[in-house]
Design a protein around this motif. Structure first.
Motif, PDB file in Angstrom:
ATOM      1  N   PHE A   1      43.082  56.768  46.352  1.00 37.35           N
ATOM      2  CA  PHE A   1      42.328  55.750  45.592  1.00 37.35           C
ATOM      3  C   PHE A   1      43.178  54.539  45.178  1.00 37.35           C
ATOM      4  O   PHE A   1      42.813  53.798  44.278  1.00 37.35           O
ATOM      5  N   ARG A   2      44.298  54.313  45.904  1.00 38.24           N
ATOM      6  CA  ARG A   2      45.177  53.182  45.579  1.00 38.24           C
ATOM      7  C   ARG A   2      44.887  51.952  46.429  1.00 38.24           C
ATOM      8  O   ARG A   2      45.199  50.834  46.026  1.00 38.24           O
ATOM      9  N   PHE A   3      44.335  52.136  47.640  1.00 39.54           N
ATOM     10  CA  PHE A   3      44.159  51.021  48.564  1.00 39.54           C
ATOM     11  C   PHE A   3      42.971  50.150  48.161  1.00 39.54           C
ATOM     12  O   PHE A   3      42.034  50.610  47.486  1.00 39.54           O
ATOM     13  N   PRO A   4      42.964  48.878  48.608  1.00 43.83           N
ATOM     14  CA  PRO A   4      41.887  47.960  48.232  1.00 43.83           C
ATOM     15  C   PRO A   4      40.514  48.357  48.762  1.00 43.83           C
ATOM     16  O   PRO A   4      39.505  47.825  48.299  1.00 43.83           O
ATOM     17  N   ASN A   5      40.460  49.276  49.732  1.00 43.74           N
ATOM     18  CA  ASN A   5      39.156  49.703  50.247  1.00 43.74           C
ATOM     19  C   ASN A   5      38.427  50.644  49.281  1.00 43.74           C
ATOM     20  O   ASN A   5      37.285  51.024  49.508  1.00 43.74           O
ATOM     21  N   THR A   6      39.081  51.023  48.195  1.00 45.83           N
ATOM     22  CA  THR A   6      38.466  51.870  47.171  1.00 45.83           C
ATOM     23  C   THR A   6      37.505  51.035  46.332  1.00 45.83           C
ATOM     24  O   THR A   6      37.903  50.029  45.748  1.00 45.83           O
ATOM     25  N   THR A   7      36.250  51.448  46.292  1.00 43.64           N
ATOM     26  CA  THR A   7      35.230  50.693  45.565  1.00 43.64           C
ATOM     27  C   THR A   7      34.541  51.588  44.542  1.00 43.64           C
ATOM     28  O   THR A   7      34.828  52.795  44.446  1.00 43.64           O
ATOM     29  N   GLU A   8      33.606  51.010  43.813  1.00 39.06           N
ATOM     30  CA  GLU A   8      32.803  51.792  42.872  1.00 39.06           C
ATOM     31  C   GLU A   8      32.059  52.911  43.603  1.00 39.06           C
ATOM     32  O   GLU A   8      31.942  54.036  43.100  1.00 39.06           O
ATOM     33  N   LYS A   9      31.566  52.600  44.831  1.00 33.06           N
ATOM     34  CA  LYS A   9      30.874  53.625  45.630  1.00 33.06           C
ATOM     35  C   LYS A   9      31.806  54.781  45.954  1.00 33.06           C
ATOM     36  O   LYS A   9      31.390  55.939  45.992  1.00 33.06           O
TER      37      LYS A   9
END
Length: 310
Positions: free
Chosen positions: A160-168
């Motif tokens: 959950f560190r990379f920018p592809n981690t979203t609210e979804k």
């Protein structure tokens, strides 16, 4: 599209699920997670996992032996694979119908149905969305599906560190852990390492170079891999070993194999997937791979990476 895919799955008694060659946890997590979802919805359906066995990910799932004759009477679903050249097991071409489910940029459209969502953190996150669609009809979460999809999401987001981690992404993870599988055990399997790989990582940390513009690079020749008794595939797991280096914007591992030099590109800002595409590769804006035929080409790749960082 999610409902269309579920409708197709409902129609077929035999389903074969593929993913990309040289699989990572998202490839196998989404592939095997989809199988677990289908089997929970329709226990009597025959569902198979196609591709080479990957021993380092055997804790997630094992592949199935599939007779050639099965493909012509099966629905084929391909997970986490942007282009046909990277699909593991070319017999997918013999499938009666084909569905593509992927979160990479859609550089190579294929299949009778395509569900491509580059905004998703992982293909495992997309399979969770497929479960949500099925849940509307009263289906409940399967524990094994949850374990597999959580593994794929965790791996592709770098915990959950990379920018592809979203609210979804966080919502999906929150729902999946309701299944109460052992997260500590899963993390132990995902991140355990061998002594030889740990020593290679030490070599990488001592040999990494960084250009004035912030491009990091490491050369791993076959002699180095042999010295540390590590395969090219195993070396891929330490590509983020110096990602916290101050001033680093993007980086590349050049890894020598028998007849090709693997290029593993990662970034904290500059988009690198188009660079990878120019050298027989592709992937995500922040994580891509390519292939070179000789060492002279590595200088061109590094020069272009330097330009992107600048």
């Amino acid at each position: 599209m999610k409902q269309d895919i579920l409708n197709k799955i409902k129609l077929w008694d035999s389903i074969i699920i593929h993913r990309h060659v040289r699989p990572d946890p998202d490839a196998i997590g989404s592939q095997a997670g989809l199988k677990a979802l289908i089997k929970s919805l329709y226990p009597d359906k025959k569902v198979y996992l196609a591709g080479e066995e990957e021993s380092s990910l055997a804790f997630l799932a094992s592949m199935d032996k599939i007779e050639d004759s099965l493909f012509a009477k099966s629905l084929v679903i391909i997970c986490d694979t942007a282009n046909t050249a990277r699909i593991d097991d070319e017999r997918y071409r013999n499938g009666a119908e084909t569905i593509k489910i992927d979160h990479h940029p859609n550089v190579d459209p294929y299949g009778n149905l395509m569900w491509v969502d580059p905004s998703a953190s992982s293909t495992s996150e997309m399979i969770f969305e497929l479960f949500e669609e099925a849940e509307k009809e009263g289906f409940v979460m399967d524990k094994e599906m949850a374990r597999l999809l959580y593994a794929g999401i965790v791996a592709d987001t770098g915990r959950f560190r990379f920018p592809n981690t979203t609210e979804k992404t966080f919502f999906a993870a929150g729902r999946l852990i309701e299944a109460e599988f052992s997260r500590p055990e899963l993390y132990d399997y995902l991140y355990e390492t061998s002594l030889s790989l740990l020593r290679l990582e030490g070599y990488v940390l001592s040999e990494v170079k960084i250009t004035p513009a912030g491009a990091g690079y490491v050369y791993l020749t076959k002699d180095i891999l042999d010295k540390y008794k590590v395969t090219s595939k195993e070396a891929a797991s330490i590509v983020n070993s110096f990602s916290t280096l101050k001033g680093l914007k993007a980086w590349v591992f050049f890894v020598e194999e028998e007849d090709v030099i693997r290029v593993r590109l990662r970034s904290k800002g500059p988009e690198i997937h188009e660079l990878a595409a120019r050298y027989n590769g592709g992937g995500h804006p922040m994580a891509s791979g390519a292939s070179l035929s000789d060492w002279s080409e590595t200088e061109k790749v590094l020069s272009e990476l330097e330009d992107l960082c600048r």
